[in-house]
Design a protein around this motif. Structure first.
Motif, PDB file in Angstrom:
ATOM      1  N   GLY A  97     -10.083   2.490  -0.479  1.00 17.08           N
ATOM      2  CA  GLY A  97      -8.980   2.466   0.473  1.00 17.08           C
ATOM      3  C   GLY A  97      -8.593   1.036   0.813  1.00 17.08           C
ATOM      4  O   GLY A  97      -7.415   0.688   0.859  1.00 17.08           O
ATOM      5  N   ALA A  98      -9.595   0.176   1.028  1.00 18.75           N
ATOM      6  CA  ALA A  98      -9.317  -1.216   1.396  1.00 18.75           C
ATOM      7  C   ALA A  98      -8.740  -1.984   0.216  1.00 18.75           C
ATOM      8  O   ALA A  98      -7.936  -2.896   0.395  1.00 18.75           O
ATOM      9  CB  ALA A  98     -10.595  -1.886   1.889  1.00 18.75           C
ATOM     10  N   ALA A 154      -6.579  -1.119  -1.715  1.00 19.20           N
ATOM     11  CA  ALA A 154      -5.131  -0.902  -1.824  1.00 19.20           C
ATOM     12  C   ALA A 154      -4.343  -2.080  -1.260  1.00 19.20           C
ATOM     13  O   ALA A 154      -3.185  -2.266  -1.593  1.00 19.20           O
ATOM     14  CB  ALA A 154      -4.740   0.386  -1.103  1.00 19.20           C
ATOM     15  N   ARG A 176      -2.779  14.283   9.500  1.00 25.63           N
ATOM     16  CA  ARG A 176      -3.208  14.286   8.102  1.00 25.63           C
ATOM     17  C   ARG A 176      -4.505  15.043   7.854  1.00 25.63           C
ATOM     18  O   ARG A 176      -4.687  15.614   6.801  1.00 25.63           O
ATOM     19  CB  ARG A 176      -3.264  12.864   7.575  1.00 25.63           C
ATOM     20  N   ARG A 214      -1.107  13.188  -4.064  1.00 24.53           N
ATOM     21  CA  ARG A 214      -0.707  12.252  -3.009  1.00 24.53           C
ATOM     22  C   ARG A 214       0.548  12.735  -2.302  1.00 24.53           C
ATOM     23  O   ARG A 214       0.681  12.621  -1.094  1.00 24.53           O
ATOM     24  CB  ARG A 214      -0.452  10.865  -3.598  1.00 24.53           C
ATOM     25  N   LEU A 262      -7.737  -0.443   8.613  1.00 26.11           N
ATOM     26  CA  LEU A 262      -8.591  -1.048   7.584  1.00 26.11           C
ATOM     27  C   LEU A 262      -9.320  -2.280   8.117  1.00 26.11           C
ATOM     28  O   LEU A 262     -10.345  -2.682   7.586  1.00 26.11           O
ATOM     29  CB  LEU A 262      -7.765  -1.438   6.356  1.00 26.11           C
ATOM     30  N   PRO A 313       0.834  -1.198   0.000  1.00 26.81           N
ATOM     31  CA  PRO A 313       0.000   0.000   0.000  1.00 26.81           C
ATOM     32  C   PRO A 313       0.873   1.253   0.000  1.00 26.81           C
ATOM     33  O   PRO A 313       1.748   1.399   0.846  1.00 26.81           O
ATOM     34  CB  PRO A 313      -0.775  -0.122   1.311  1.00 26.81           C
ATOM     35  N   GLU A 314       0.643   2.115  -0.985  1.00 25.11           N
ATOM     36  CA  GLU A 314       1.476   3.314  -1.099  1.00 25.11           C
ATOM     37  C   GLU A 314       1.004   4.367  -0.094  1.00 25.11           C
ATOM     38  O   GLU A 314      -0.199   4.536   0.107  1.00 25.11           O
ATOM     39  CB  GLU A 314       1.361   3.883  -2.511  1.00 25.11           C
ATOM     40  N   LEU A 315       1.976   5.038   0.479  1.00 26.37           N
ATOM     41  CA  LEU A 315       1.693   6.170   1.361  1.00 26.37           C
ATOM     42  C   LEU A 315       0.668   5.856   2.437  1.00 26.37           C
ATOM     43  O   LEU A 315      -0.228   6.639   2.711  1.00 26.37           O
ATOM     44  CB  LEU A 315       1.203   7.365   0.539  1.00 26.37           C
ATOM     45  N   LYS A 372       0.699  13.552   1.446  1.00 23.52           N
ATOM     46  CA  LYS A 372       1.452  12.479   2.096  1.00 23.52           C
ATOM     47  C   LYS A 372       0.512  11.365   2.522  1.00 23.52           C
ATOM     48  O   LYS A 372       0.653  10.778   3.592  1.00 23.52           O
ATOM     49  CB  LYS A 372       2.211  12.991   3.319  1.00 23.52           C
ATOM     50  N   SER A 373      -0.470  11.108   1.699  1.00 23.76           N
ATOM     51  CA  SER A 373      -1.449  10.076   2.021  1.00 23.76           C
ATOM     52  C   SER A 373      -2.076   9.619   0.719  1.00 23.76           C
ATOM     53  O   SER A 373      -2.101  10.354  -0.254  1.00 23.76           O
ATOM     54  CB  SER A 373      -2.517  10.664   2.940  1.00 23.76           C
ATOM     55  N   SER A 374      -2.549   8.359   0.712  1.00 24.99           N
ATOM     56  CA  SER A 374      -3.264   7.926  -0.478  1.00 24.99           C
ATOM     57  C   SER A 374      -4.698   7.594  -0.100  1.00 24.99           C
ATOM     58  O   SER A 374      -5.376   6.860  -0.777  1.00 24.99           O
ATOM     59  CB  SER A 374      -2.576   6.729  -1.126  1.00 24.99           C
ATOM     60  N   TYR A 382     -12.973  -2.193   8.712  1.00 22.69           N
ATOM     61  CA  TYR A 382     -13.821  -2.063   7.528  1.00 22.69           C
ATOM     62  C   TYR A 382     -15.247  -2.612   7.691  1.00 22.69           C
ATOM     63  O   TYR A 382     -16.217  -1.929   7.379  1.00 22.69           O
ATOM     64  CB  TYR A 382     -13.135  -2.728   6.325  1.00 22.69           C
ATOM     65  N   MET A 441     -20.619   4.094   5.939  1.00 24.59           N
ATOM     66  CA  MET A 441     -20.420   4.094   4.501  1.00 24.59           C
ATOM     67  C   MET A 441     -19.155   4.840   4.067  1.00 24.59           C
ATOM     68  O   MET A 441     -18.538   4.518   3.061  1.00 24.59           O
ATOM     69  CB  MET A 441     -21.644   4.741   3.871  1.00 24.59           C
ATOM     70  N   LEU A 442     -18.781   5.851   4.836  1.00 28.47           N
ATOM     71  CA  LEU A 442     -17.592   6.617   4.452  1.00 28.47           C
ATOM     72  C   LEU A 442     -16.338   6.095   5.145  1.00 28.47           C
ATOM     73  O   LEU A 442     -15.256   6.641   4.973  1.00 28.47           O
ATOM     74  CB  LEU A 442     -17.794   8.093   4.771  1.00 28.47           C
ATOM     75  N   GLY A 443     -16.483   5.061   5.934  1.00 31.59           N
ATOM     76  CA  GLY A 443     -15.314   4.482   6.585  1.00 31.59           C
ATOM     77  C   GLY A 443     -14.761   5.323   7.719  1.00 31.59           C
ATOM     78  O   GLY A 443     -13.579   5.240   8.036  1.00 31.59           O
ATOM     79  N   TRP A 487     -16.483   9.693  -4.799  1.00 35.18           N
ATOM     80  CA  TRP A 487     -16.080  10.016  -3.431  1.00 35.18           C
ATOM     81  C   TRP A 487     -16.777   9.097  -2.435  1.00 35.18           C
ATOM     82  O   TRP A 487     -16.193   8.678  -1.439  1.00 35.18           O
ATOM     83  CB  TRP A 487     -16.384  11.484  -3.126  1.00 35.18           C
ATOM     84  N   LYS A 506     -14.306   4.445   0.679  1.00 36.18           N
ATOM     85  CA  LYS A 506     -14.042   3.411   1.689  1.00 36.18           C
ATOM     86  C   LYS A 506     -13.551   2.104   1.047  1.00 36.18           C
ATOM     87  O   LYS A 506     -12.451   1.656   1.366  1.00 36.18           O
ATOM     88  CB  LYS A 506     -15.292   3.186   2.543  1.00 36.18           C
ATOM     89  N   PRO A 507     -14.336   1.518   0.118  1.00 34.97           N
ATOM     90  CA  PRO A 507     -13.780   0.300  -0.509  1.00 34.97           C
ATOM     91  C   PRO A 507     -12.499   0.563  -1.289  1.00 34.97           C
ATOM     92  O   PRO A 507     -11.625  -0.306  -1.344  1.00 34.97           O
ATOM     93  CB  PRO A 507     -14.901  -0.186  -1.435  1.00 34.97           C
TER      94      PRO A 507
END
Lengths: 379, 353
Positions: B234-235, B237, B9, B287, A107, A96-98, B291-293, A110, A115-117, B227, B231-232
């Motif tokens: 991010g996971a 990744a 962040r 990014r 995570l 996973p980057e950054l 400093k974050s993805s 999850y 819904m927005l985590g 947007w 959430k999915p």
């Protein structure tokens, strides 16, 4: 009540067949685990350990049979329902980057977040606890990709813990780890299984560690399960050499250690040993590929464990008894055929005075008697 | 090694967003005042006020030339550049998430060329219908083209795990599409060729309010939808298998990523032609700034950053060789390509460590 609960089966697989593209590689897999127990799959590379693990985590479609968690068939479980019960640690290395270690662990929330985590304070506390459990709080703010293999593996485990599962499935979690990190990781699993009653199913390459950490071992070989049961039973019934198809080297069940192939041939060195003094000599001789005999050892001596695996001939006498004359004569005969005798430095007592006699006999015959490993040079 | 106290962040995100908004404001002011007719800022403000106070007077005949330049030329062009620049950046970010490859983007993967091919075919063979159906048909055509090429690249991505090789595949597919487009041009009438060439150069010139409206109708809902998928994303990744184990339905999720990304890049391609490198360079810059993805942060920031990037590039395209317009891709390539090179070079260094 507690006893009753611990008897209840938590994870079951019946008549399970696993494989790829509809064709079964392994049939008739039967697993029954109580809550909070650890099952380890062992077997040679490519035996299908991962295939089994992928099937019970539903990454791979099963061919046949049933898989039950807490008495319920999991086939039609929604992904989210599955995620709240089972967490995984996979062999694939994540990139996973950054993302910080904390992000990766978070995570794990999850299946529980909105819904927005967004993480609630409670979620954040669980992330912190998970990091604490794997002793990784100090690296939480570091970028994941900059961590060492051992640290990464701890974080990946923390992510699984963070998912608050009832069962964790790990595919070779100790790969890439040094021995200290391996034991640390397995200790964490043991603790989780014991304290939080999390059921653990994993595959390991280290049979010795597998036998130490697991409540159950399952040997995967060919298209069937070769053995399933407690480590003691399994290792008794199924020689590890056979499981792995080892034609060289051997596995010591008692020590849980592996020995390299013994050097065959006429013994050239006789090691007079006992009390563990012989092992360094055995290993040195094995490395130099010099065939050797050894004796006279009591059955319960630590030297015996290694001698039986490495020596061409080992003279072993029953424990807690004075050795008989017969074994002495046999040992003398073997000693006389050797070029060199080693006095491993075993303390001399009333029970093993035969060893002193062996050395005296060698000196009488003007044979070379060595005391140090370095003297083996040039033998 | 990194033990410095870094900015949290959330705060960093706010900070970056404020900076980007300020930059966008500056870009807008520059864009609106600079041009073949320089209109000083105070005059802009006064015409703007006038326009707001008296919107019914929006009749070309009644307005001074300056206002016409402002409201009918510069303002729509600028807004379109902003919206589409942002859309391209988000589209690129989606593809990067999908392929888990930071140098994926609609242009390098050949997706823009695919869109161009189908748009070209439509322009040549369906020119009669096109005059009636307008931008929507073009958008649909570009969407089709994007999807076809994305599907092709996806098939290859199963086989080619190496990200640089995937890029090579994308570039090759892009060439094939260009060849097909060129082949079709052989059959085209002269007028169609002129239209096609003008369009495929990629330019914001000649933008009207209708284009802005179309772009906004397509892009804004899509970006909001994107947007909501942060959430999915991010996971995802962590890889497909981990994502699945956390409860993501992989197939619908992947399909949604591809459809949304294709819609955005199709809208851009249909309205102004293919624009290169924004899709890769902007998300990367974003990014790095954040400093974050984390997608929830990167998506809005990428949109803003893409808007700033394209508005500034369009300003250069419009003014550098005035009165001639340079095509927009020329400018975005000059600024975008070095970012991509820098990124690849940097990755190599990191991977070696």
């Amino acid at each position: 009540m507690n006893a009753e609960r611990s008897k209840k089966l938590y994870f079951e697989a019946h008549e399970l067949a696993v494989g790829y593209n509809g064709s079964a590689l392994i049939h008739d897999i039967e697993i029954s685990l109580e809550k909070g127990s650890i099952l380890t799959l062992i077997g040679p590379n490519g035996s299908g350990k991962s295939t089994i693990l992928k099937t019970i985590t539903k990454q791979l479609d099963r061919i046949k049979g049933s898989v039950l968690i807490d008495g319920q068939e999991i086939l039609n479980w929604q992904p989210k329902q599955m995620a709240r019960k089972a967490a995984v640690v996979l062999t694939e290395r994540i990139k996973p980057e950054l993302m910080t270690a904390w992000d990766v662990v978070a995570l794990g929330r999850y299946p529980y977040t909105n819904m927005l985590g967004m993480l609630t304070p409670e979620d954040k506390e669980i992330v912190r606890e998970s990091l604490e459990k794997v002793n990784a709080l100090d690296i939480a703010a570091q970028e994941f990709l900059t961590l060492s293999d051992g640290q990464k593996q701890r974080i990946v485990l923390a992510r699984a813990i963070c998912q608050r599962p009832e069962i964790i499935i790990l595919d070779e979690p100790t790969a890439f780890l040094d021995i200290w990190h391996k034991t640390e990781l397995l200790d964490i699993l043991r603790e989780m299984a014991h304290e939080q009653e999390i059921t653990v199913i994993m595959s390991l390459h280290e049979i010795d560690l597998a036998a130490k950490v697991s409540d159950y071992l399952m040997c995967v070989k060919g298209d069937r399960i070769a053995a399933f049961g407690s480590p003691e039973e399994v290792l008794k019934t199924l020689p590890i050499e056979e499981l792995y198809g080892m034609d060289s080297g051997s596995y010591n069940v008692l020590f849980g250690s592996v020995e390299l192939k013994k050097t065959e041939g006429m013994a050239r060195v006789f090691v007079v040993a006992g009390n563990g003094c012989g092992i360094p000599f055995y290993r040195a001789l094995q490395r130099k590929k010099i065939p050797f005999s050894t004796g006279i050892l009591f059955e319960n001596d630590t030297d015996t464990q290694v001698a039986t695996k490495l020596a061409v001939e080992a003279f072993i006498t029953p424990a807690f008894e004075l050795p008989g004359d017969e074994i002495y004569r046999a040992a003398v005969k073997a000693l006389e055929k050797c070029d060199v005798v080693v006095d491993a430095g075993t303390p001399k007592g009333s029970l093993n005075e035969m060893n002193s006699r062996l050395i005296a006999h060698a000196r009488d015959r003007a044979m070379r008697v060595l005391n140090e490993i370095c003297e083996l040079e040039g033998v | 090694m990194k033990k410095r106290n870094e900015m949290p962040r959330g705060l960093r995100f706010t900070f970056v967003m404020v900076i980007l908004l300020l930059l966008l404001l500056v870009a807008l002011i520059l864009n609106i005042t600079i041009g073949s007719a320089n209109i000083p800022a105070e005059r802009v403000v006064s015409s703007l006020l006038e326009f707001i106070m008296n919107p019914s007077g929006n009749d070309a005949a009644n307005l001074p030339t300056e206002s016409i330049i402002l409201f009918n030329i510069r303002l729509p062009r600028m807004l379109l550049a902003g919206i589409l620049g942002g859309a391209l950046a988000v589209s690129g970010f989606l593809l990067q998430n999908f392929f888990r490859n930071p140098i994926a983007g609609p242009f390098v993967l050949g997706i823009s060329s695919g869109a161009k091919m189908v748009v070209g075919i439509t322009m040549i063979f369906l020119s009669d219908i096109l005059s009636k159906a307008g931008p929507w048909l073009l958008i649909a055509a570009a969407f089709m083209g994007s999807l076809i090429i994305t599907a092709v690249v996806m098939i290859f991505s199963q086989k080619v795990k190496n990200m640089s090789l995937l890029l090579v595949v994308g570039i090759m597919v892009g060439y094939i599409c260009s060849a097909v487009t060129d082949l079709c041009v052989t059959f085209a009438s002269e007028q169609d060729i002129v239209n096609l060439t003008h369009w495929s150069m990629g330019t914001f010139s000649g933008t009207d309010w209708e284009n802005v409206r179309t772009a906004a109708i397509v892009c804004i809902p899509v970006i909001i939808a994107v947007w909501l998928m942060s959430k999915p994303m991010g996971a995802y990744a962590l890889g497909e298998n981990y994502a699945k184990s956390m409860g993501i339905r992989i197939k619908p999720f992947r399909l949604a990523l591809i459809l949304l990304s294709s819609m955005l890049s199709a809208c851009v391609t249909a309205l102004v032609g293919p624009i290169s490198f924004v899709g890769i360079a902007v998300p990367h810059i974003t990014r790095t700034l954040l400093k974050s993805s984390k997608p929830a942060f990167v998506i809005p920031a990428s949109f803003l950053c893409g808007a700033v990037f394209c508005v500034m590039c369009d300003l250069i395209a419009r003014t550098a060789l005035a009165p001639a317009d340079i095509n927009i891709s020329t400018v975005t390539s000059v600024f975008g390509a070095p970012v991509v090179i820098w990124m690849i070079a940097n990755r190599r260094k990191n991977e070696a460590v």
